[in-house]
Each structure stands twice: as C-alpha cells, then as structure tokens.
Enzyme design. Structure first.
Site, PDB file in Angstrom:
ATOM      1  N   LYS A  29       0.841  -1.206   0.000  1.00 35.02           N
ATOM      2  CA  LYS A  29       0.000   0.000   0.000  1.00 35.02           C
ATOM      3  C   LYS A  29       0.879   1.261   0.000  1.00 35.02           C
ATOM      4  O   LYS A  29       0.680   2.167  -0.805  1.00 35.02           O
ATOM      5  CB  LYS A  29      -0.890   0.007   1.252  1.00 35.02           C
ATOM      6  CG  LYS A  29      -1.537   1.340   1.551  1.00 35.02           C
ATOM      7  CD  LYS A  29      -2.439   1.287   2.755  1.00 35.02           C
ATOM      8  CE  LYS A  29      -1.814   1.749   4.046  1.00 35.02           C
ATOM      9  NZ  LYS A  29      -1.519   3.169   4.147  1.00 35.02           N
ATOM     10  N   ARG A  83       0.327  14.622  13.159  1.00 33.33           N
ATOM     11  CA  ARG A  83       0.735  14.447  11.766  1.00 33.33           C
ATOM     12  C   ARG A  83       0.751  15.751  10.960  1.00 33.33           C
ATOM     13  O   ARG A  83       0.030  15.900   9.969  1.00 33.33           O
ATOM     14  CB  ARG A  83      -0.145  13.401  11.071  1.00 33.33           C
ATOM     15  CG  ARG A  83      -0.189  12.100  11.820  1.00 33.33           C
ATOM     16  CD  ARG A  83      -0.917  11.024  11.074  1.00 33.33           C
ATOM     17  NE  ARG A  83      -0.055  10.317  10.149  1.00 33.33           N
ATOM     18  CZ  ARG A  83      -0.447   9.265   9.438  1.00 33.33           C
ATOM     19  NH1 ARG A  83      -1.669   8.819   9.529  1.00 33.33           N
ATOM     20  NH2 ARG A  83       0.384   8.651   8.637  1.00 33.33           N
ATOM     21  N   PRO A  84       1.576  16.710  11.374  1.00 35.77           N
ATOM     22  CA  PRO A  84       1.666  17.959  10.601  1.00 35.77           C
ATOM     23  C   PRO A  84       2.364  17.719   9.260  1.00 35.77           C
ATOM     24  O   PRO A  84       2.936  16.658   9.036  1.00 35.77           O
ATOM     25  CB  PRO A  84       2.512  18.868  11.495  1.00 35.77           C
ATOM     26  CG  PRO A  84       3.320  17.950  12.340  1.00 35.77           C
ATOM     27  CD  PRO A  84       2.510  16.684  12.501  1.00 35.77           C
ATOM     28  N   ILE A  85       2.324  18.745   8.368  1.00 31.89           N
ATOM     29  CA  ILE A  85       3.005  18.600   7.071  1.00 31.89           C
ATOM     30  C   ILE A  85       4.054  19.710   6.887  1.00 31.89           C
ATOM     31  O   ILE A  85       4.408  20.061   5.774  1.00 31.89           O
ATOM     32  CB  ILE A  85       2.002  18.591   5.886  1.00 31.89           C
ATOM     33  CG1 ILE A  85       1.097  19.833   5.902  1.00 31.89           C
ATOM     34  CG2 ILE A  85       1.178  17.328   5.870  1.00 31.89           C
ATOM     35  CD1 ILE A  85       0.319  20.013   4.595  1.00 31.89           C
ATOM     36  N   ARG A 124      -4.542  10.311   4.415  1.00 29.66           N
ATOM     37  CA  ARG A 124      -3.315  11.051   4.670  1.00 29.66           C
ATOM     38  C   ARG A 124      -2.413  11.137   3.421  1.00 29.66           C
ATOM     39  O   ARG A 124      -1.833  12.176   3.109  1.00 29.66           O
ATOM     40  CB  ARG A 124      -2.579  10.332   5.810  1.00 29.66           C
ATOM     41  CG  ARG A 124      -1.161  10.688   5.998  1.00 29.66           C
ATOM     42  CD  ARG A 124      -1.003  11.860   6.907  1.00 29.66           C
ATOM     43  NE  ARG A 124       0.361  12.344   6.851  1.00 29.66           N
ATOM     44  CZ  ARG A 124       0.741  13.488   7.368  1.00 29.66           C
ATOM     45  NH1 ARG A 124      -0.121  14.254   7.973  1.00 29.66           N
ATOM     46  NH2 ARG A 124       1.972  13.875   7.282  1.00 29.66           N
ATOM     47  N   ASP A 162       4.277   0.689  12.137  1.00 23.39           N
ATOM     48  CA  ASP A 162       3.072   0.050  11.587  1.00 23.39           C
ATOM     49  C   ASP A 162       2.917  -1.402  12.053  1.00 23.39           C
ATOM     50  O   ASP A 162       1.896  -2.034  11.754  1.00 23.39           O
ATOM     51  CB  ASP A 162       3.095   0.093  10.049  1.00 23.39           C
ATOM     52  CG  ASP A 162       2.763   1.486   9.521  1.00 23.39           C
ATOM     53  OD1 ASP A 162       2.384   2.356  10.331  1.00 23.39           O
ATOM     54  OD2 ASP A 162       2.888   1.704   8.304  1.00 23.39           O
ATOM     55  N   ARG A 173      -8.991  -0.261   4.406  1.00 22.02           N
ATOM     56  CA  ARG A 173      -8.181   0.741   3.709  1.00 22.02           C
ATOM     57  C   ARG A 173      -6.833   0.162   3.319  1.00 22.02           C
ATOM     58  O   ARG A 173      -6.193   0.653   2.389  1.00 22.02           O
ATOM     59  CB  ARG A 173      -7.910   1.927   4.655  1.00 22.02           C
ATOM     60  CG  ARG A 173      -9.093   2.828   4.869  1.00 22.02           C
ATOM     61  CD  ARG A 173      -8.688   4.017   5.687  1.00 22.02           C
ATOM     62  NE  ARG A 173      -7.345   4.404   5.288  1.00 22.02           N
ATOM     63  CZ  ARG A 173      -6.503   5.077   6.041  1.00 22.02           C
ATOM     64  NH1 ARG A 173      -6.849   5.448   7.237  1.00 22.02           N
ATOM     65  NH2 ARG A 173      -5.304   5.394   5.599  1.00 22.02           N
ATOM     66  N   ILE A 211       7.397   7.000  17.072  1.00 25.67           N
ATOM     67  CA  ILE A 211       7.109   7.742  15.838  1.00 25.67           C
ATOM     68  C   ILE A 211       5.830   8.580  15.961  1.00 25.67           C
ATOM     69  O   ILE A 211       5.833   9.762  15.647  1.00 25.67           O
ATOM     70  CB  ILE A 211       6.993   6.783  14.623  1.00 25.67           C
ATOM     71  CG1 ILE A 211       8.212   5.846  14.551  1.00 25.67           C
ATOM     72  CG2 ILE A 211       6.835   7.576  13.318  1.00 25.67           C
ATOM     73  CD1 ILE A 211       9.538   6.490  14.269  1.00 25.67           C
TER      74      ILE A 211
HETATM   75  C1  UD1 Z   1       4.210   6.888   6.402  1.00 26.77           C
HETATM   76  C2  UD1 Z   1       3.359   5.651   6.191  1.00 26.77           C
HETATM   77  C3  UD1 Z   1       2.780   5.165   7.518  1.00 26.77           C
HETATM   78  C4  UD1 Z   1       3.917   4.946   8.515  1.00 26.77           C
HETATM   79  C5  UD1 Z   1       4.809   6.184   8.625  1.00 26.77           C
HETATM   80  C6  UD1 Z   1       6.037   5.964   9.488  1.00 26.77           C
HETATM   81  C7  UD1 Z   1       2.471   5.934   3.954  1.00 26.77           C
HETATM   82  C8  UD1 Z   1       1.300   6.165   3.093  1.00 26.77           C
HETATM   83  N1  UD1 Z   1       2.272   5.974   5.274  1.00 26.77           N
HETATM   84  O1  UD1 Z   1       3.361   7.894   6.925  1.00 26.77           O
HETATM   85  O2  UD1 Z   1       2.091   3.940   7.281  1.00 26.77           O
HETATM   86  O3  UD1 Z   1       3.352   4.689   9.787  1.00 26.77           O
HETATM   87  O4  UD1 Z   1       5.271   6.577   7.307  1.00 26.77           O
HETATM   88  O5  UD1 Z   1       6.767   4.869   9.034  1.00 26.77           O
HETATM   89  O6  UD1 Z   1       3.555   5.674   3.477  1.00 26.77           O
HETATM   90  N2  UD1 Z   1       6.068  14.698  10.795  1.00 26.77           N
HETATM   91  C9  UD1 Z   1       6.146  16.031  11.112  1.00 26.77           C
HETATM   92  N3  UD1 Z   1       6.092  16.949  10.079  1.00 26.77           N
HETATM   93  C10 UD1 Z   1       5.974  16.569   8.776  1.00 26.77           C
HETATM   94  C11 UD1 Z   1       5.887  15.199   8.473  1.00 26.77           C
HETATM   95  C12 UD1 Z   1       5.937  14.283   9.503  1.00 26.77           C
HETATM   96  O7  UD1 Z   1       6.262  16.403  12.262  1.00 26.77           O
HETATM   97  O8  UD1 Z   1       5.922  17.442   7.892  1.00 26.77           O
HETATM   98  C13 UD1 Z   1       6.126  13.682  11.887  1.00 26.77           C
HETATM   99  C14 UD1 Z   1       4.838  12.871  12.010  1.00 26.77           C
HETATM  100  O9  UD1 Z   1       3.855  13.533  12.759  1.00 26.77           O
HETATM  101  C15 UD1 Z   1       5.338  11.608  12.675  1.00 26.77           C
HETATM  102  C16 UD1 Z   1       6.738  11.451  12.087  1.00 26.77           C
HETATM  103  O10 UD1 Z   1       7.109  12.718  11.572  1.00 26.77           O
HETATM  104  O11 UD1 Z   1       5.430  11.805  14.062  1.00 26.77           O
HETATM  105  C17 UD1 Z   1       6.841  10.421  10.995  1.00 26.77           C
HETATM  106  O12 UD1 Z   1       5.876  10.689  10.007  1.00 26.77           O
HETATM  107  P1  UD1 Z   1       6.091  10.314   8.463  1.00 26.77           P
HETATM  108  O13 UD1 Z   1       7.312   9.475   8.307  1.00 26.77           O
HETATM  109  O14 UD1 Z   1       5.981  11.537   7.658  1.00 26.77           O
HETATM  110  O15 UD1 Z   1       4.819   9.396   8.194  1.00 26.77           O
HETATM  111  P2  UD1 Z   1       3.843   9.416   6.950  1.00 26.77           P
HETATM  112  O16 UD1 Z   1       4.602   9.718   5.709  1.00 26.77           O
HETATM  113  O17 UD1 Z   1       2.659  10.230   7.288  1.00 26.77           O
END
Ligand code: UD1
Length: 415
Positions: free
Chosen positions: A22, A121-123, A92, A304, A396, A326
C-alpha cells in the site's frame, strides 16, 4: 455498518499470498501525474486507499484503467490542480499528490490531509521542502495554495526522516532545474521503490536507502511499467497472527530483507522461521516469550507493526514493554484489548504488557488501520466470539483479509 464476526481459537495453517505494498503503491500512483505518457503499475493492491487515489486522479482529468492488480494511467488530459477536500480528508497519503502536481502543473490547491488519527501528523516538513525548491505557499482558512514559476534545485535537510516529506520532495525535485540534495531522508523500502519507478520513466535519482538522496532534474519522461514491491506490513501482520494462534503458515511473494526486524522480534518470541528466496515459513512456539520493542524509522522496528505485536504479547509468558517513538497517539486500540481481558498499562509512549493466559471474545471497535489488525489478531486468538466494528479502517490497507484468513482456516465472516 458491517462488522467481522470471529470465532477464535483456531490455529492458522496453510499458505498466504502477500499483496503489493500500500505504502509503495500510493506515492507511485501519485508520481504518474508527473508523466504525460502512459504508466503501467503491476501488483497494486485492491484496497480502499488505492481506489481513493485513483478517484482523485480521475477527477483531475486522468484516464485510469484497472484490471485486477494491474493499473494503467494516462495523465495526458490532466486539466486541474485542485484536490477535492472530501477526498483529501479521507486519506493522509493524498498529500503526496502535491509534489507531483507542483512538478507537472507548477500549482496545487489542497486542504490539510485526513487519515488515521494516530498523532497530530503535521506537514510542515513537506511545505518547508517545497519552499526551498522555490514554491510560494499561501494558506487561508485551512486551504493551501502552492505555486511557482519554476522549481529550482536546492540543498534540503529534513528535521526528521519523514517518509511522506522525503517522497513529496523527491517528486517535485525530479523536474526541478538543477540538482537537489535531500538529507536525513527516510530509508524505508517504499522510498527505493518510488525511486525505481521514477527512474524507470526517465528521472535521475540516486541514494534511496541511504541518508541522502540526490535528484538531478529532468525535463522529459517516457512510458513506463513497474511492479510494486510486496507489502512488508501485511506480511508481518500474518506472521504475528500465525504466532498468536499457535499456527504454522507459509508466506508467498515477500521480500524477507524488508521484514528482517519483524523476523528478528518474532524469533525472540520463540517462533521458528525459515526464509527461502521470496517465501517464508513460520512455526509458532508453544509458549510465547515476552519481548521489548521500540519503534524507529527504517531499518528499525516499524511503527506500523507496533499494535499487532502488542496484541500478540498480551498472551506472552511474562511482561513485555513496547515504546512508540514515531506517533504520539498510537495506543488507542489498547482499551479494546483490555475489554478482551488483556493486562496492559499505557504511560505516555510506553505500553507495559503483562501476559495473560488467554483473551476472551468481545464486541470491540476499530479506530485506526493497524490497531484494527491488532483487534482482528486478538479475535483470532481469543476464546469465543468477537464482533469487530469499524472495519472500513482495516479495509483501507488489507486486501481480501477475510478471504485470506478463511483460507488459512480462521472462522471469520463479514456481516
Ligand atoms: C508513512 C506511512 C505510515 C507509517 C509512517 C512511518 C504511507 C502512506 N504511510 O506515513 O504507514 O506509519 O510513514 O513509518 O507511506 N512529521 C512532522 N512533520 C511533517 C511530516 C511528519 O512532524 O511534515 C512527523 C509525524 O507527525 C510523525 C513522524 O514525523 O510523528 C513520521 O511521520 P512520516 O514518516 O511523515 O509518516 P507518513 O509519511 O505520514
């Protein structure tokens, strides 16, 4: 609303075919937006998140043809750069479309993404990366507009190896003018699969799997075909289910390297695992030994897999400790396990699991995808019947989970 009814206490036995990943398929589907030529993607899982991603592409003007696990996408007629809010909220990973749309249209309008509520989960890291590539970002009432005249290569260091931010910056920078260095990147196998897909259509990217990815921008792509890697989390989930039910199963179509930490941890519980090329057999121990786990970015133990292991360890022969590093809110499912008789105390990011002899079937509710897998696992090993609601979260991410479990001998029905 449909639920799963599980009559627990049956050993899983037999073979299960692991689907395409996925988390690899979703960014790859988004990446097709960069390429005006056709893309063919094989081994794509039939799951809700993939359907949403394809739906968004169709709304943007792409032609999508799907036949079982093979998808053909033609983006030549793409005529929009705004991602509909309702679909953005559903998932997401929709945020990954932003990098691809910036690359193709130099513009994208979107709202904050939804998805499983396992943390804030901010971006911010995605947006910061785009800014450094020359993107202007305007945010009004939760609606974000990203735009640029052109993308320019940059030297970007991530604060944390975020999977999504790494992928988004790879997508946008693949067509930027000049070279982009992305440092402190995520090293997950899905990043390497995205690199392989992009290079297969003409991108020039190296470094996936290491700390730094180097992207030399290109101006043209060509038709491509790619096979998605096997889903390492689905594989790990069935392995945990086999151990939880004292079963004995064989996984087909896996990449054992991608699940080496999961294999290591299951061996510590006493499971016997044999790895052959792209298949693996597991034989559960009589008594499950307690173990300690800390989630970490790849190649560390995957977040995960945290909930599935916590559920499994609830019947271990002693006390286990699981630390979630995480996501800050990833123990929601624990209350449901407690309803089934588990003895677990959560303190902040740590779960202390005192193994009990057995869980008891109960009515429980899924609140997130992997927590859902943990509850199904608990239902499979519990005494008596469990009714599990909220199964849309699970569907999902797990292709044909009911059929696959039935083939392994589980008594599970969707009603
Ligand atoms: C991806 C996976 C998800 C997995 C995660 C961690 C996909 C579709 N999803 O999610 O299944 O659990 O990786 O292995 O591939 N963070 C920030 N700011 C940002 C981005 C992230 O603070 O701009 C933080 C998040 O809140 C979290 C950490 O970084 O605490 C890791 O998140 P991230 O690796 O970005 O996870 P996803 O890409 O959302």
């Amino acid at each position: 609303m449909e639920s799963y009814i599980i009559e627990g206490g049956r050993k899983l036995d037999g073979e299960v075919n692991i689907s395409g990943s996925k988390n690899a398929a979703l960014p790859i589907i988004a990446a097709t937006l960069l390429n005006p030529e056709k893309s063919e993607i094989e081994n794509c899982p039939n799951i809700h998140d993939v359907f949403i991603m394809l739906n968004i592409l169709e709304i943007l003007g792409c032609k999508v043809h799907k036949e079982n696990s093979k998808i053909t996408i033609d983006t030549s007629q793409i005529n929009d750069y705004e991602i509909p809010e309702n679909l953005m909220r559903e998932m997401r990973s929709s945020v990954i479309l932003v990098g691809a749309l910036l690359g193709r249209k130099h513009k994208c309008i979107f709202t904050y993404p939804g998805g499983c509520e396992i943390g804030a989960r901010p971006i911010n890291m995605h947006l910061e990366g785009f800014k450094q590539l020359g993107v202007e970002i305007v945010e009004e009432y939760g609606r974000i507009t990203c735009s640029c005249e052109k993308l320019k290569g940059a030297d970007i260091t991530l604060d944390f190896p975020s999977v999504g931010a790494t992928e988004n910056i790879m997508l946008a920078s693949s067509v930027a003018e000049g070279t982009t260095y992305i440092r402190n990147v995520a090293r997950e196998p899905e990043i390497k699969d995205l690199q392989d897909f992009l290079n297969g259509m003409g991108a020039n990217i190296i470094g996936a799997g290491s700390n730094t990815i180097i992207v030399k921008g290109v101006s043209q792509f060509h038709e491509t075909s790619h096979k998605v890697i096997p889903d390492r989390i689905e594989a790990g989930t069935y392995l945990c289910m086999a151990v939880a039910t004292h079963g004995n199963i064989v996984l087909k179509n896996i990449n054992s390297e991608h699940i080496s930490t999961t294999i290591h941890k299951l061996r510590q519980t006493g499971a016997k695992i044999e790895v052959h090329k792209n298949e693996l057999s597991i034989c559960a121990p009589k008594l499950i030994s307690p173990i300690n786990i800390k989630t970490l970015p790849y190649p560390g133990f995957p977040t995960d897999m945290q909930s599935q292991f916590t559920a499994l360890l609830s019947i271990a022969n002693g006390t286990s400790i699981v630390v979630e590093n995480i996501f800050e809110n990833r123990f929601k499912y624990v209350n449901e396990l407690i309803r089934m008789g588990a003895n677990i105390v959560v303190e902040g990011r740590t779960a202390i699991i005192q193994g009990v002899d057995t869980l008891k079937g109960a009515m429980v509710e899924i609140k997130d995808l992997r927590g859902g897998a943990a509850l199904v696992l608990a239902g499979l090993m519990a005494d008596g019947e469990s009714k599990i609601s909220g199964i849309h979260y699970l569907e999902r991410g797990y292709e044909n989970i009911v059929e696959k479990l039935q083939l392994l001998g589980a008594k599970i029905e969707k009603k």
